[in-house]
Scaffold this motif. Structure first.
Motif, PDB file in Angstrom:
ATOM      1  N   VAL A 187      50.268   7.084 -46.964  1.00 55.78           N
ATOM      2  CA  VAL A 187      49.842   7.542 -48.293  1.00 55.78           C
ATOM      3  C   VAL A 187      50.728   6.856 -49.334  1.00 55.78           C
ATOM      4  N   PRO A 188      50.165   6.013 -50.196  1.00 58.17           N
ATOM      5  CA  PRO A 188      50.973   5.320 -51.214  1.00 58.17           C
ATOM      6  C   PRO A 188      51.773   6.304 -52.075  1.00 58.17           C
ATOM      7  N   GLY A 189      53.050   5.997 -52.255  1.00 60.38           N
ATOM      8  CA  GLY A 189      53.916   6.839 -53.077  1.00 60.38           C
ATOM      9  C   GLY A 189      54.547   8.000 -52.332  1.00 60.38           C
ATOM     10  N   GLU A 190      54.159   8.207 -51.081  1.00 56.72           N
ATOM     11  CA  GLU A 190      54.710   9.298 -50.275  1.00 56.72           C
ATOM     12  C   GLU A 190      55.354   8.719 -49.021  1.00 56.72           C
ATOM     13  N   ILE A 191      56.659   8.933 -48.856  1.00 58.69           N
ATOM     14  CA  ILE A 191      57.370   8.377 -47.703  1.00 58.69           C
ATOM     15  C   ILE A 191      57.270   9.336 -46.526  1.00 58.69           C
TER      16      ILE A 191
END
Length: 282
Positions: free
Chosen positions: A224-228
């Motif tokens: 998920v982009p922006g979520e590590i």
């Protein structure tokens, strides 16, 4: 000479980089749009979407790192072996521990190059549209810095990958080689060493691949982009196991064995014969 060694290492990288690109693609999360199902699927989709040059994304970091990496691997192995000579250890344990030490040292040297390489290989733009290696490295440093979230992201997984691989690789090779009698026929002796080296590279690949999968997840794009999602080595392994099962920790095993089985054998043989020649002539 140094130029000859560098030339051999560069040729090896050029020949093997398509397998590295495929391994990184297979090892990603199943829900990741950059992930592929199998070895054949990876080759087919990368060629269709990105062309032939898609297999050579991120080529500069491994070319720059390969010669110093191999120099560190073998030089530190010999140095750790000498140091362990002062401790009362069995030869079997000495080879394994010296291999572990060389792998950990090697990992520290290569990890920044790996972060850049994996990031470039994950980029689905065509070869011509990609940022340069130096430009991409600068982006990482500017955005995330030099630390464990930036240019040294995934260091613990890289330490595990190289440490475990070299421990098994050197430990198995030298211990088994000492058990099997030397053959007087030079061709049979070459085949004896090659066979043991092939087994060493294959077994080491099977044992260390969970660390490789963790490294690819941590250093590659997150689902998920922006979520590590993937942060640390063992937590990443646990997450992959819980969500995808034990086999997910062995994704990319076939191309890895194709690369490091014969490649590992050749590397040991080149080192041994070169080392022997230098001892006799210098």
């Amino acid at each position: 000479s140094c130029n000859t060694v560098y030339g051999l290492c560069s040729c090896d990288v050029i020949l093997m980089l398509p397998l590295l690109v495929v391994i990184n693609s297979i090892q990603r999360c199943a829900t990741d749009p950059n992930s592929y199902k199998s070895l054949v699927d990876s080759f087919r989709m990368i060629f269709q979407m990105e062309g032939l040059f898609g297999f050579y994304k991120g080529i500069l970091p491994p070319i720059l790192a390969e010669t110093p990496k191999r120099a560190v691997k073998f030089f530190t192995f010999e140095q750790y072996k000498k140091l362990l000579g002062y401790v009362s250890l069995s030869p079997a344990l000495t080879f394994a521990i010296a291999g572990l030490g060389s792998g950990l040292t090697e990992a520290i040297v290569v990890n920044p190059f790996e972060v850049v390489k994996v990031g470039l290989q994950a980029n689905r733009n065509t070869f011509a549209e990609q940022p340069s290696t130096v430009g991409y490295a600068r982006q990482i440093i500017k955005k995330e810095g030099w630390g464990l979230q930036g240019l040294n992201k995934g260091l613990t997984a890289t330490l595990g990958r190289h440490g475990v691989f070299n421990m098994v690789y050197f430990g198995f090779y030298y211990n088994v080689k000492n058990m099997i009698p030397v053959n007087k026929d030079p061709i049979l002796e070459f085949l004896r060493k090659f066979g043991i080296g092939l087994l060493s590279g294959t077994i080491a690949s099977v044992i260390n691949i969970p660390f490789d999968v963790a490294k690819s997840r941590i250093q590659g794009p997150q689902p998920v982009p922006g979520e590590i999602k993937y942060r640390t080595c063992f937590k990443t392994m646990a997450t992959v196991y819980q969500e995808e099962g034990i086999l997910a920790l062995y994704k990319g095993l076939l191309p890895k064995i194709m690369r490091l089985g014969p490649g590992g054998a050749v590397m040991l043989l080149v080192y041994e014969y070169t080392y022997s020649w230098l001892q006799e002539n210098w």
